[in-house]
Scaffold this active site. Structure first.
Site, mmCIF file in Angstrom:
data_model
loop_
_atom_site.group_PDB
_atom_site.id
_atom_site.type_symbol
_atom_site.label_atom_id
_atom_site.label_comp_id
_atom_site.label_asym_id
_atom_site.label_seq_id
_atom_site.Cartn_x
_atom_site.Cartn_y
_atom_site.Cartn_z
ATOM 1 N N ASP A 118 57.143 80.128 22.790
ATOM 2 C CA ASP A 118 58.460 81.034 22.081
ATOM 3 C C ASP A 118 58.719 80.390 21.332
ATOM 4 O OD1 ASP A 118 60.158 82.446 20.524
ATOM 5 O OD2 ASP A 118 61.724 82.574 21.923
ATOM 6 N N ASP A 152 62.539 76.071 17.352
ATOM 7 C CA ASP A 152 63.071 76.222 15.957
ATOM 8 C C ASP A 152 63.745 75.062 15.772
ATOM 9 O OD1 ASP A 152 64.183 79.390 15.476
ATOM 10 O OD2 ASP A 152 65.581 78.162 14.577
ATOM 11 N N ASP A 155 59.818 71.517 13.072
ATOM 12 C CA ASP A 155 58.809 72.828 12.033
ATOM 13 C C ASP A 155 57.314 72.770 13.284
ATOM 14 O OD1 ASP A 155 56.906 74.325 10.430
ATOM 15 O OD2 ASP A 155 57.503 73.247 8.767
ATOM 16 N N ASP A 208 59.693 84.366 9.847
ATOM 17 C CA ASP A 208 60.313 84.111 9.004
ATOM 18 C C ASP A 208 59.167 84.657 7.484
ATOM 19 O OD1 ASP A 208 61.320 84.222 6.069
ATOM 20 O OD2 ASP A 208 61.796 81.351 6.659
ATOM 21 N N LYS A 244 59.305 85.910 -0.811
ATOM 22 C CA LYS A 244 59.082 85.286 -2.318
ATOM 23 C C LYS A 244 57.610 85.046 -2.019
ATOM 24 C CE LYS A 244 63.761 83.973 -4.265
ATOM 25 N NZ LYS A 244 64.610 82.503 -4.987
ATOM 26 N N ASP A 262 58.685 92.908 11.835
ATOM 27 C CA ASP A 262 60.014 94.131 11.053
ATOM 28 C C ASP A 262 59.840 94.256 8.875
ATOM 29 O OD1 ASP A 262 61.746 91.396 10.531
ATOM 30 O OD2 ASP A 262 62.423 92.721 9.118
#
EC number: 2.1.1.33
Length: 223
Positions: A56, A81, A108, A130, A134, A166
């Site tokens: 994951d 994460d 990372d 993420d 921008k 999303d």
């Protein structure tokens, strides 16, 4: 959720014994200069067995991956994460359920490709990555040609990859890359799916659903 809000998350770190049981931390320097000294993303190296392994990426506070680990005790699971406080909550969740088949890595993921092993993963989940709203951050998005290439190498034939976002712009990028890549087969006839209703939802999914965001999804199979 912004990094500033994540930074305000209140959570008690796990005790040293629990952290040793569940948590690995890899710095960028280690991953760049000493990757050969670190355990790879495989069951033999992380768990000392030959069970199937599921990954994951961006597991957050661990609701989804802990549910997977509870549901399938004969497989292993690893959540990655970059945010340590989120992983502290995930570890608490795993400890409370006394899960023996899960580990978390604080790193990372874009720097972890040297740790991938050929055909070592049964499944990969990239849910609500993420989007880098921008424009100057969009080039740092995790899902790109390199990600597809590395996952194709790491996922066993017949294995799968689940992608959920999303963000409509990120979704359009995913759709374009998937159609252009050609090495993955969709598990559904439609070009993509909307909605995602797993038995356990992550805090990010709950947040975006409360805001009425459309959720886009791909379920891919490695031939």
């Amino acid at each position: 959720m912004t990094r500033r809000k994540l930074g305000r998350m209140k959570v008690r770190p796990p005790d040293p014994e629990t952290a040793q049981r569940y948590l690995l931390r890899f710095t960028g320097r280690q991953l760049y200069h000493e990757a050969e000294r670190l355990p790879g993303l495989s069951s033999p190296e992380l768990f000392g067995d030959q069970r199937p392994l599921e990954l994951d990426v961006g597991c957050g506070t661990g609701e989804y991956i802990c549910h997977l680990a509870r549901s399938d005790p004969e497989a292993n699971f690893v959540g990655v994460d970059l945010h340590l406080k989120s992983l502290h909550k995930a570890i608490r969740r795993a400890e409370e359920a006394n899960l023996q088949n899960i580990k978390f890595i604080c790193a990372d993921f874009r720097q972890m490709y040297p740790l991938l092993r050929p055909s070592a993963l049964r499944a990969v989940y990239l849910h609500f990555p993420d989007p880098g709203i921008k424009p100057r951050y969009r080039k740092r998005r995790l899902f790109n040609e390199r990600f597809l290439e590395e996952m194709h190498r790491a996922v066993v034939p017949g294995g799968r990859m689940s992608l959920v976002t999303d963000d409509e712009d990120y979704f359009r990028q995913m759709l374009e890359l998937i159609e252009r890549d050609g090495r993955w087969r969709r598990a559904h006839e439609e070009p993509y799916l909307t909605g995602f209703d797993p038995p356990v939802k992550s805090r990010f999914q709950k947040m975006w659903e409360r805001r009425g965001r459309t959720i886009y999804r791909f379920e891919l199979v490695r031939p």
